[in-house]
Design an enzyme around this catalytic site. Structure first.
Site, mmCIF file in Angstrom:
data_model
loop_
_atom_site.group_PDB
_atom_site.id
_atom_site.type_symbol
_atom_site.label_atom_id
_atom_site.label_comp_id
_atom_site.label_asym_id
_atom_site.label_seq_id
_atom_site.Cartn_x
_atom_site.Cartn_y
_atom_site.Cartn_z
ATOM 1 N N SER A 1 3.688 -4.687 -0.616
ATOM 2 C CA SER A 1 2.914 -4.765 -1.853
ATOM 3 C C SER A 1 3.810 -4.947 -3.068
ATOM 4 O O SER A 1 4.837 -4.284 -3.203
ATOM 5 C CB SER A 1 2.085 -3.484 -2.020
ATOM 6 O OG SER A 1 1.467 -3.453 -3.290
ATOM 7 N N ASP A 2 3.398 -5.860 -3.944
ATOM 8 C CA ASP A 2 4.029 -5.958 -5.251
ATOM 9 C C ASP A 2 3.883 -4.636 -5.987
ATOM 10 O O ASP A 2 2.891 -3.924 -5.811
ATOM 11 C CB ASP A 2 3.362 -7.054 -6.088
ATOM 12 C CG ASP A 2 3.978 -8.421 -5.843
ATOM 13 O OD1 ASP A 2 5.026 -8.471 -5.188
ATOM 14 O OD2 ASP A 2 3.411 -9.420 -6.301
ATOM 15 N N LYS A 3 4.862 -4.317 -6.818
ATOM 16 C CA LYS A 3 4.759 -3.102 -7.630
ATOM 17 C C LYS A 3 3.899 -3.339 -8.866
ATOM 18 O O LYS A 3 2.891 -2.673 -9.079
ATOM 19 C CB LYS A 3 6.153 -2.620 -8.045
ATOM 20 C CG LYS A 3 6.120 -1.357 -8.935
ATOM 21 C CD LYS A 3 7.497 -0.871 -9.264
ATOM 22 C CE LYS A 3 8.147 -1.734 -10.351
ATOM 23 N NZ LYS A 3 7.538 -1.504 -11.686
ATOM 24 N N THR B 1 1.136 -8.963 -0.336
ATOM 25 C CA THR B 1 0.484 -9.308 -1.596
ATOM 26 C C THR B 1 1.447 -10.113 -2.461
ATOM 27 O O THR B 1 2.668 -9.995 -2.334
ATOM 28 C CB THR B 1 0.046 -8.054 -2.367
ATOM 29 O OG1 THR B 1 1.201 -7.365 -2.860
ATOM 30 C CG2 THR B 1 -0.767 -7.118 -1.500
#
Length: 884
Positions: A310-312, A553
């Site tokens: 996941s992107d932050k 993502t």
């Protein structure tokens, strides 16, 4: 207006008019000539003119072929299955079996109408999604920039494109910097090409780097992409899951054809009427085919994820940046650092970092004396923005902002300030702040590092609980960010993700094989920092090579390869057009919670799929084996053709409701276990004929019913017992262990009541009366209870539950002394601490008895949550209290 009226006939995309000659090709003519022919200018069109052109040239889209609804409906009467039903209808008419004729005709029409309606509803849902996901573009209308849907573009429009945008129409680039354009979707060339002012860019290309204006000269099917797309509009593909569904269907069809062929040959050899035999064979074959399967079975591979990368920013955090107190080097002041950073920002780009910097300034006053003569937007490769500025006194200088390490590499004074800057960046990172380096160069002089801006992006309120939920589901969320290791570690700590953050700069690329130790480190890491786009692809590749199902993502154009590579690429809310095009799923709202909800729902669907597949295969086996053996052994047709049709209609109608049944999803990645499905279906499909022959023996040899009434008796047995089988296949534990959904109970009960009334009052068959109907019901219930115990034994043999005492990763610890949870086998009496499950919101109860079969099932699957959860005590636990 006059210019357009004179030249409109030559515009690509025009509905009428001659084709332009080669010399008039708008792709190659000088740009001023193109503007003249299009009746446009760098200021674009007026809204009134754009509306008029839209009506004349049509929308900027490839028109989909719309099928005539009547013709579409008729296609459901054409094909192997409809042909068999139609042949049975014709044979019934020839034989003057009018009840059979009308009932089989009803089956034919019902199959067609259900299929047509399901496809019609799916088409409406897809159209609604397309409207929500419509690509928009920045267009100059009436002297201002607006963002209408791309389908409203017309020749002569002036558009603005930035990195990550899909080129919405064929266009010529206006004055500005060259841009990098990915044309692989059109030409197959993997490397981006440089497009300079005046060059043509084609619809479907992607802006990989830079920002530019462009003049649209062709739209819709008049574009290069549109002409090509028309050639492949009818292409169709079949997914892996559709192939799996088709395999089940083929298995049932082949089984049915084989057994029916045996029946037909034996019956004809014995001298039975040929037409009657053929009619019966056709109807029996059709009844065995899983008509409802495509409607019930539908799921993506969300169920099987083991990792979600996941992107932050924006996914785990709020993407709402605020500026802290800057760090300035030497004699530079904090306001000077902020002013330089603001000059290297542009509000029009709607970039969150730019907006955070500009928000601390009174933009109109602070920047009033400066003119930005050139602006280079951010891209993930250079990791900085740059602007050329002219001050009010005429002096020229450049400013830049970006990743501190990138800005430090540019600066001539990096040697003198490096230690102080590193200390400042480290201090900001320890507090969870992102750092932004700022530098300035006067005239043609060298860059001078000015200072560091700290930016904070707080975690989303639901992120921590969502990540904890994902872990309980067996999905490990890995953070992927371009920020520094310290920032990533601080954010991960706040979110409860673990602090095992790897520096991606030490990872390989797609052309490098990782060592086993490095691959294991990637697998065990909680996240990755200082990530470049090629690292994302490599991370996904390594995890997949180690046997994991990976979700990823992303939002940027450079995320597209990783999104394509992942088992399920997810374009997050606000993603670029390129990322959305590459992804399998596009999210309409930010955050991870919607993804986790999808994982839960997909696992519920898997349970329903298993229930349906086991039921449908078992029922096909039960009916075919019973009918085949009755004909071969006793030379007796146990049911008539019309009975088989009614049985198929009622069974398929009621089983559709299983798509809405209450189920408990497993807190571990799901897989499609065909061996278990076939095995359990075979067990149930063999027990069924044994029960049916028991009733057949009683009716034929003990009570000496005539053959006509015996057929009605057997029809009712097949119908009632078949409907009850649904309750057996929907749970692994005892049939009562999970409460069925109301719609399932109503559908099954309704089918059983209709079947009973038909048999009792002799509709389409000789009547047997209520006394025999009650006998059938009692007999079916006894065998239902016996079969439930057989099912539990079969599960223990075919799919034994191992490590009962172990606690799954992420699940609450088992209570000391709690009994093993064997499916369907009560544990030793024990008083447990209260526990409940969050997988069935329709049944808000808690459990505190080790003997409770419902509790055993949810604990076995790792679905238990400690405490009562504010729920009432389970009815079984309340009736069977355990003394301490």
């Amino acid at each position: 207006m006059s210019t357009v009226e004179e030249t409109g006939a030559g515009l690509p995309g025009a509905k009428a008019g001659p084709e332009p000659d080669a010399k008039d090709d708008l792709k190659s003519l000088p740009l001023p000539e193109v503007q003249k022919r299009l009746g446009s200018s760098p200021e674009g069109l007026s809204q009134a003119e754009a509306t008029e052109r839209l009506a004349r040239y049509g929308p900027n889209e490839i028109e989909e072929k719309k099928e005539n609804p009547l013709l579409k409906l008729l296609t459901y009467f054409w094909g192997p299955i409809p042909w068999m039903i139609e042949a049975a209808v014709i044979l019934s008419g020839v034989l003057r079996h009018w009840p059979d004729f009308f009932i089989i005709l009803l089956l034919l029409v019902a199959n067609a109408m259900v299929g047509f309606w399901e496809e019609h509803q799916a088409g409406k849902a897809i159209d609604a999604l397309k409207a929500q996901l419509a690509v928009k573009c920045r267009v100059r209308r009436d002297g201002t920039w607006v963002t209408p849907p791309s389908r409203e573009l017309v020749p002569g429009d002036v558009i603005r494109m930035r990195m990550g945008d899909i080129v919405p129409a064929d266009a010529r680039l206006l004055a500005g910097d060259p841009v990098q354009v990915d044309q692989s979707a059109l030409t197959g060339e993997s490397l981006p090409v440089t497009a300079a002012p005046g060059d043509a860019v084609c619809s479907g290309s992607i802006i990989k780097q830079g920002e530019t204006g462009a003049l649209v000269y062709a739209t819709g099917t008049g574009t290069y992409f549109g002409k090509t797309a028309e050639l492949v509009q009818d292409a169709r593909t079949v997914s892996h899951f559709q192939r799996a569904v088709l395999q089940i269907g083929k298995f049932l069809i082949l089984l049915a054809v084989a057994l029916v062929a045996v029946i037909t040959v034996v019956s004809i050899v014995r001298g039975n009427p040929v037409l009657d035999t053929l009619q019966f064979a056709l109807v029996l074959t059709v009844a065995a085919i899983p008509v409802a399967m495509p409607t019930v079975l539908s799921v993506r591979n969300w169920r099987a994820w083991t990792f979600l990368c996941s992107d932050k920013t924006g996914t785990l955090t709020q993407n709402k940046l605020t500026l802290g107190d800057p760090f300035a080097v030497g004699k530079v002041t904090a306001p000077q650092v902020i002013l330089s950073a603001a000059l290297a920002s542009r509000a029009d780009d709607d970039d969150t970092i730019d907006l955070a910097v500009l928000a601390v300034l009174d933009e109109d006053q602070a920047l009033a004396g400066y003119q930005v003569t050139h602006f280079q937007p951010f891209d993930p490769v250079s990791k900085r923005t740059e602007a050329a500025v002219t001050a009010a006194d005429g002096s020229a200088f450049k400013v830049t902002k970006g990743a501190p390490q990138v800005i430090m590499a540019l600066a001539a004074n990096s040697g003198q300030v490096e230690n102080a800057v590193d200390k400042a960046v480290g201090g900001f990172a320890a507090r969870g702040f992102r750092s932004l380096g700022v530098a300035r160069a006067d005239g043609d002089g060298p860059w001078q590092f000015l200072g560091v801006l700290p930016l904070s992006d707080p975690p989303r309120e639901d992120a921590k609980s969502t990540i904890a939920t994902a872990r309980k589901l067996g999905v490990h969320v890995k953070m992927v960010t371009g920020d520094q290791v310290a920032i990533a570690r601080e954010t991960a700590k706040a979110l409860g993700m673990g602090t095992g953050i790897l520096d991606a700069s030490g990872l390989g690329d797609t052309k490098r094989e990782e060592t086993p130790a490095a691959a294991e480190a990637i697998e065990e890491a909680d996240g990755f920092a200082q990530v470049f786009p090629e690292h994302k692809f490599h991370i996904v590749d390594v995890l997949q090579r180690r046997g994991h199902i990976v979700g990823m993502t992303g939002d940027g154009v450079n995320d597209a390869p990783a999104l394509k590579k992942a088992d399920c690429g997810i374009a997050v809310s606000g993603a670029t057009d390129a990322a959305r095009a590459a992804a399998s799923i596009v999210l309409m709202k930010p955050g991870l919670s919607v993804i986790i909800d999808a994982v839960k729902e997909s696992r519920r669907i898997v349970q329903r799929m298993n229930s349906y597949a086991i039921y449908r295969i078992a029922e096909t086996l039960r009916v075919l084996l019973f009918v085949t053996l009755a004909i071969l052994i006793f030379n007796f047709f146990p049911v008539t053709a019309v009975m088989i049709v009614v049985l198929a209609l009622l069974n398929d109608g009621s089983i559709l409701s299983i798509a809405y049944d209450n189920v408990h999803y497993k807190k571990e990645p799901e897989s499609w276990n065909m061996r278990l499905v076939i095995g359990m279906a075979t067990v149930l499909g063999v027990v069924g004929p044994i029960a049916a022959f028991g009733l057949f023996y009683l009716g034929d040899r003990v009570y000496h019913l005539n053959h006509a009434h015996l057929q009605t008796l057997m029809y009712l047995m097949l119908s009632v017992a078949g409907s009850m089988t649904i309750y057996l296949t929907r749970t692994r534990g005892p049939f009562w262990s999970i409460r069925p959904a109301r719609i399932l109970v109503l559908a099954v009960t309704g089918a059983e009541v209709i079947a009973t009334l038909l048999a009792v009052y002799g509709i389409f068959m000789p009547p047997i009366g209520w006394r025999w109907a009650l006998v059938v019901w009692g007999y079916a219930i006894i065998w239902f209870l016996i079969t439930d115990r057989v099912k539990l034994a079969a599960y223990r043999i075919l799919d034994p539950v191992k490590n009962q005492g172990a606690v799954r990763a992420g699940s609450p610890a088992a209570e000391p002394g709690s009994p093993p949870d064997l499916p369907g086998e009560p544990a030793a009496a024990a008083k447990l601490a209260p526990f409940h499950t969050d997988t069935d919101p329709g049944d808000l109860v808690f459990h505190d008895s080790g003997d409770c079969p419902y509790g055993q099932e949810i604990r076995r699957d790792g679905n238990d949550e400690p405490g009562t959860g504010g729920r009432r005590r389970c009815d079984w636990c309340a009736r069977h209290p355990v003394r301490a």
